[in-house]
Scaffold this motif. Structure first.
Motif, PDB file in Angstrom:
ATOM      1  N   GLU A  90       0.822  -1.194   0.000  1.00  0.00           N
ATOM      2  CA  GLU A  90       0.000   0.000   0.000  1.00  0.00           C
ATOM      3  C   GLU A  90       0.861   1.249   0.000  1.00  0.00           C
ATOM      4  N   PHE A  91       0.516   2.192  -0.832  1.00  0.00           N
ATOM      5  CA  PHE A  91       1.272   3.435  -0.921  1.00  0.00           C
ATOM      6  C   PHE A  91       0.755   4.404   0.127  1.00  0.00           C
ATOM      7  N   LEU A  92       1.645   5.160   0.722  1.00  0.00           N
ATOM      8  CA  LEU A  92       1.270   6.157   1.712  1.00  0.00           C
ATOM      9  C   LEU A  92       0.365   7.214   1.075  1.00  0.00           C
ATOM     10  N   GLU A  93      -0.568   7.729   1.868  1.00  0.00           N
ATOM     11  CA  GLU A  93      -1.408   8.819   1.390  1.00  0.00           C
ATOM     12  C   GLU A  93      -0.534  10.050   1.155  1.00  0.00           C
ATOM     13  N   ILE A  94      -0.695  10.699   0.030  1.00  0.00           N
ATOM     14  CA  ILE A  94       0.141  11.844  -0.308  1.00  0.00           C
ATOM     15  C   ILE A  94      -0.010  12.959   0.720  1.00  0.00           C
ATOM     16  N   THR A  95      -1.211  13.107   1.281  1.00  0.00           N
ATOM     17  CA  THR A  95      -1.438  14.179   2.253  1.00  0.00           C
ATOM     18  C   THR A  95      -0.660  13.972   3.547  1.00  0.00           C
ATOM     19  N   SER A  96      -0.237  12.758   3.829  1.00  0.00           N
ATOM     20  CA  SER A  96       0.595  12.543   5.014  1.00  0.00           C
ATOM     21  C   SER A  96       2.059  12.852   4.718  1.00  0.00           C
ATOM     22  N   LEU A  97       2.411  12.928   3.450  1.00  0.00           N
ATOM     23  CA  LEU A  97       3.800  13.159   3.046  1.00  0.00           C
ATOM     24  C   LEU A  97       4.122  14.630   2.785  1.00  0.00           C
ATOM     25  N   ILE A  98       3.143  15.375   2.296  1.00  0.00           N
ATOM     26  CA  ILE A  98       3.401  16.757   1.868  1.00  0.00           C
ATOM     27  C   ILE A  98       2.154  17.599   2.065  1.00  0.00           C
ATOM     28  N   ASN A  99       2.377  18.887   2.330  1.00  0.00           N
ATOM     29  CA  ASN A  99       1.290  19.864   2.391  1.00  0.00           C
ATOM     30  C   ASN A  99       1.825  21.175   1.806  1.00  0.00           C
ATOM     31  N   GLU A 100       0.971  22.180   1.739  1.00  0.00           N
ATOM     32  CA  GLU A 100       1.375  23.429   1.091  1.00  0.00           C
ATOM     33  C   GLU A 100       2.567  24.095   1.785  1.00  0.00           C
ATOM     34  N   ASP A 101       2.736  23.862   3.082  1.00  0.00           N
ATOM     35  CA  ASP A 101       3.867  24.465   3.805  1.00  0.00           C
ATOM     36  C   ASP A 101       5.194  23.783   3.483  1.00  0.00           C
ATOM     37  N   LEU A 102       5.146  22.669   2.778  1.00  0.00           N
ATOM     38  CA  LEU A 102       6.356  21.958   2.364  1.00  0.00           C
ATOM     39  C   LEU A 102       6.645  22.182   0.872  1.00  0.00           C
ATOM     40  N   ILE A 103       6.034  23.206   0.320  1.00  0.00           N
ATOM     41  CA  ILE A 103       6.240  23.565  -1.089  1.00  0.00           C
ATOM     42  C   ILE A 103       6.583  25.049  -1.163  1.00  0.00           C
ATOM     43  N   ASP A 104       7.636  25.374  -1.884  1.00  0.00           N
ATOM     44  CA  ASP A 104       7.973  26.771  -2.156  1.00  0.00           C
ATOM     45  C   ASP A 104       8.329  26.862  -3.631  1.00  0.00           C
ATOM     46  N   LEU A 105       7.567  27.654  -4.374  1.00  0.00           N
ATOM     47  CA  LEU A 105       7.747  27.750  -5.819  1.00  0.00           C
ATOM     48  C   LEU A 105       8.546  28.985  -6.233  1.00  0.00           C
ATOM     49  N   LYS A 106       9.202  29.646  -5.262  1.00  0.00           N
ATOM     50  CA  LYS A 106       9.963  30.864  -5.573  1.00  0.00           C
ATOM     51  C   LYS A 106      11.240  30.924  -4.745  1.00  0.00           C
ATOM     52  N   ILE A 107      12.036  29.901  -4.813  1.00  0.00           N
ATOM     53  CA  ILE A 107      13.268  29.872  -4.020  1.00  0.00           C
ATOM     54  C   ILE A 107      14.365  30.653  -4.735  1.00  0.00           C
ATOM     55  N   ASP A 108      14.985  31.530  -3.984  1.00  0.00           N
ATOM     56  CA  ASP A 108      16.094  32.317  -4.514  1.00  0.00           C
ATOM     57  C   ASP A 108      17.374  31.776  -3.880  1.00  0.00           C
ATOM     58  N   ALA A 109      17.982  30.798  -4.515  1.00  0.00           N
ATOM     59  CA  ALA A 109      19.202  30.177  -3.998  1.00  0.00           C
ATOM     60  C   ALA A 109      20.209  30.083  -5.133  1.00  0.00           C
ATOM     61  N   SER A 110      21.489  30.190  -4.782  1.00  0.00           N
ATOM     62  CA  SER A 110      22.512  30.227  -5.822  1.00  0.00           C
ATOM     63  C   SER A 110      23.255  28.908  -5.988  1.00  0.00           C
ATOM     64  N   ASN A 111      23.061  27.969  -5.033  1.00  0.00           N
ATOM     65  CA  ASN A 111      23.773  26.696  -5.155  1.00  0.00           C
ATOM     66  C   ASN A 111      23.009  25.559  -4.481  1.00  0.00           C
ATOM     67  N   GLN A 112      23.469  24.352  -4.728  1.00  0.00           N
ATOM     68  CA  GLN A 112      22.831  23.133  -4.235  1.00  0.00           C
ATOM     69  C   GLN A 112      22.715  23.131  -2.707  1.00  0.00           C
ATOM     70  N   GLN A 113      23.783  23.476  -2.016  1.00  0.00           N
ATOM     71  CA  GLN A 113      23.781  23.484  -0.552  1.00  0.00           C
ATOM     72  C   GLN A 113      22.700  24.426  -0.009  1.00  0.00           C
ATOM     73  N   ALA A 114      22.577  25.607  -0.592  1.00  0.00           N
ATOM     74  CA  ALA A 114      21.586  26.580  -0.138  1.00  0.00           C
ATOM     75  C   ALA A 114      20.160  26.056  -0.348  1.00  0.00           C
ATOM     76  N   VAL A 115      19.925  25.384  -1.463  1.00  0.00           N
ATOM     77  CA  VAL A 115      18.601  24.812  -1.738  1.00  0.00           C
ATOM     78  C   VAL A 115      18.272  23.748  -0.694  1.00  0.00           C
ATOM     79  N   ILE A 116      19.207  22.855  -0.448  1.00  0.00           N
ATOM     80  CA  ILE A 116      18.985  21.767   0.515  1.00  0.00           C
ATOM     81  C   ILE A 116      18.764  22.334   1.921  1.00  0.00           C
ATOM     82  N   GLU A 117      19.557  23.324   2.300  1.00  0.00           N
ATOM     83  CA  GLU A 117      19.386  23.939   3.625  1.00  0.00           C
ATOM     84  C   GLU A 117      18.015  24.593   3.748  1.00  0.00           C
TER      85      GLU A 117
END
Length: 160
Positions: free
Chosen positions: A2-29
């Motif tokens: 059985e696959f986990l319900e998507i709503t238990s994995l992610i919500n709107e507060d775990l999404i950002d569609l406007k990240i201003d980062a210059s490198n991989q480390q900054a994105v991950i942080e």
């Protein structure tokens, strides 16, 4: 299986569609801070270290502008997906040597064994091969659109 319900994995507060980062480390942080704000990880620094160790073994730059960094760690409280769309492409040492502008990061508790993250990775990578799905996801202007696409992805997987 059985696959986990998507709503238990992610919500709107775990999404950002406007990240201003210059490198991989900054994105991950930054994405790790979203997990921390939702109390899904115990230690932000331990989580970031786990993701970076995984990256040092093999790039998670999937290609086509997408990366799927992930970490299985004792510091993760709840299996989670966190999504970021960057304003500008970031060098991720991707398999196709292109920059990354869309990141789907997975956080998996160590206690969940090996199947959960493999199942999520398999479902996501299978869908990301689909040009229409990938384009829709990367062009989504609103968090609700991203959630709906992921819900459709999971519900189609569990029905097949």
């Amino acid at each position: 299986m059985e696959f986990l319900e998507i709503t238990s994995l992610i919500n709107e507060d775990l999404i950002d569609l406007k990240i201003d980062a210059s490198n991989q480390q900054a994105v991950i942080e930054y994405l790790a801070s979203l997990l921390e704000n939702q109390d899904r990880i115990e230690s932000k620094s331990a989580f970031i270290q786990g993701v970076m160790e995984r990256e040092s073994q093999f790039t998670t730059g999937f290609g086509n502008g997408i990366a799927i960094p992930h970490c299985k760690s004792e510091t993760v409280k709840n299996t989670s997906i966190v999504i970021g769309k960057m304003k500008n492409e970031v060098d991720w040492k991707a398999m196709d040597d292109r920059g990354v502008s869309f990141v789907i990061m997975l956080a998996i508790p160590e206690s969940e064994g090996g199947t959960t993250h493999l199942q999520i990775l398999s479902t996501l990578s299978g869908k990301l091969i689909d040009d229409d799905f990938r384009t829709s996801l990367m062009n989504a202007a609103h968090k609700e659109n991203v959630l709906r696409l992921l819900e459709d992805c999971v519900s189609k997987k569990s029905n097949s």
